[in-house]
Enzyme design. Structure first.
Site, mmCIF file in Angstrom:
data_model
loop_
_atom_site.group_PDB
_atom_site.id
_atom_site.type_symbol
_atom_site.label_atom_id
_atom_site.label_comp_id
_atom_site.label_asym_id
_atom_site.label_seq_id
_atom_site.Cartn_x
_atom_site.Cartn_y
_atom_site.Cartn_z
ATOM 1 N N LYS A 80 14.136 -30.598 26.691
ATOM 2 C CA LYS A 80 15.251 -29.823 26.137
ATOM 3 C C LYS A 80 15.660 -28.724 27.114
ATOM 4 O O LYS A 80 14.928 -28.392 28.050
ATOM 5 C CB LYS A 80 14.847 -29.205 24.800
ATOM 6 N N ARG A 98 10.952 -21.851 10.262
ATOM 7 C CA ARG A 98 12.244 -22.131 10.890
ATOM 8 C C ARG A 98 12.772 -23.424 10.261
ATOM 9 O O ARG A 98 13.018 -23.485 9.066
ATOM 10 C CB ARG A 98 12.101 -22.261 12.410
ATOM 11 N N TYR A 107 23.598 0.085 41.540
ATOM 12 C CA TYR A 107 24.280 0.831 40.485
ATOM 13 C C TYR A 107 23.375 1.891 39.857
ATOM 14 O O TYR A 107 22.216 1.626 39.543
ATOM 15 C CB TYR A 107 24.755 -0.113 39.387
ATOM 16 N N MET A 151 24.991 -8.396 39.133
ATOM 17 C CA MET A 151 25.381 -9.739 38.699
ATOM 18 C C MET A 151 25.043 -10.806 39.725
ATOM 19 O O MET A 151 24.609 -11.906 39.367
ATOM 20 C CB MET A 151 26.881 -9.778 38.389
#
Length: 388
Positions: free
Chosen positions: A39, A137, A271, A319
């Site tokens: 998966k 779940r 940053y 990013m």
């Protein structure tokens, strides 16, 4: 310049390591079949190459979360047994039935939809009933189990379904000695016994995930489902390292240093200037960031091997890039920055990054984005696709 060096970044996937891991896991559960869980694009490793390698190593089932993942395997020519378990109303039931995919059913709505699709397809659906034994779940609660089993048996007698499996999933198998493991096993045995008394004859009964495969032999039943362990990552550091279990990490993530420069003391980096140089030094620019799956939460903490030395992310992960302080060392542009791998060169592990980002290693490998090319090493010896 070689092909690897020309890449901005790459995730090397060692298929020989994956095949070896599958063999180790098969030996751990020698009396059971093994489902290779592929998966989420094989936890970021690439579903098709990993599925083929797992089948070559003796896996007898493939497992996916979504039906779309299962259908993609079939479209690529992957044969054998495939199961998928995460369905929503209106899902591609008929397509899955016609592709001979085993589908999971946790409630009456799903049974109604799959039987209707089977009638339209003119062939029975292969259905596995999922029991909620305590995870909370997906899965059918014990109180609702008799009604679901009865309805499924009626559908089986009418020829619209074939009940191929009974299964569940652990909540805390990655926590050694957690009392819920034994409790869930007891509930699972009771729910299986009820279904079998009602006439269900499953081909497979299964509850064991990676940690249970490694540490709870009573949970192996007919089939074990191995996900993260197949990719050479320990399902829990408390259980042991990959090497403790004879496993080898399959993915190595590296990037090509884009720039090396000298800066003075007191220079802010990235940053927010959360990192400032304490002295004159050299900086290396690593051209991957959170758009590639590098966790921003690891800013200032993520480990990287550059120039044979372990460094730490200096300042924030952006990013597309981050910076490492090279401590005055001179490293050539184009040199490797190895974020994680098996450790052969002293590089960090995915678990090291997980600790730096306050998460789990599952997330570290799975989140590596699509713009990072996968480079496959040690493919099939005969060059053919397994399971086709």
């Amino acid at each position: 310049m070689n092909e690897k060096a020309s890449l901005r970044a790459r995730a090397e996937i060692d298929l020989a390591a994956l095949r070896a891991n599958v063999r180790v896991l098969r030996a751990r559960a020698a009396g059971a079949q093994l489902m290779a869980v592929v998966k989420s694009d094989a936890y970021g490793h690439g579903a098709l190459p990993c599925a083929r390698a797992a089948l070559e190593a003796g896996a007898t089932w493939l497992g996916t979360a979504t039906p779309q993942e299962a259908l993609a395997l079939r479209a690529a020519g992957i044969g054998g047994r495939v199961m998928c378990w995460l369905w929503t109303p209106g899902g591609p039931w008929r397509e899955a039935i016609e592709a001979d995919v085993d589908v999971s059913v946790s409630g009456m709505w799903a049974l109604r939809e799959v039987t209707a699709a089977a009638a339209d397809a003119g062939r029975p659906a292969r259905v596995q009933l999922k029991a909620d034994t305590g995870l909370g779940r997906n899965g059918c609660q014990p109180a609702d189990w008799p009604a679901l089993v009865a309805a499924a048996r009626t559908a089986e007698e009418e020829g619209t379904v074939r009940i191929t499996g009974l299964w569940s999933h652990f909540a805390c198998a990655d926590e050694p000695g957690h009392p819920s493991v034994a409790a869930q096993l007891d509930v699972f045995r009771e729910m299986v016994a009820y279904a079998e008394k009602a006439g269900v004859e499953p081909e497979v009964r299964h509850i064991a995930n990676s940690p249970a495969t490694l540490t709870v032999p009573d949970s192996h039943f007919d089939l074990v489902r191995t996900g993260i362990a197949m990719y050479g990552i320990s399902p829990s550091p408390e259980l042991g390292t990959p090497a403790d279990f004879g496993l080898r990490p399959v993915m190595t993530l590296a990037a090509s240093i884009a720039l090396v420069k000298q800066v003075p003391a007191g220079h802010g980096i990235s940053y927010g200037h959360h990192y400032t140089t304490s002295r004159e030094t050299t900086l290396g620019l690593v051209p991957v960031g959170y758009a590639d799956g590098i966790p921003r939460h690891a800013s200032g903490r993520g480990p990287v091997l550059v120039g044979g030395v372990r460094r730490t992310v200096a300042g924030r992960v952006a990013m597309d890039q981050f910076v490492v302080d090279l401590d005055g060392d001179v490293v050539e542009e184009g040199s490797d920055a190895v974020l994680f791998g098996p450790g052969d060169r002293g590089e960090p592990s995915a678990e090291d990054w997980a600790q730096a980002a306050d998460t789990i290693a599952y997330e570290i490998v799975t989140r590596i984005g699509g713009r990072v090319p996968r480079v496959y090493l040690n493919g099939s010896a005969d060059g053919k696709s397994a399971g086709s």
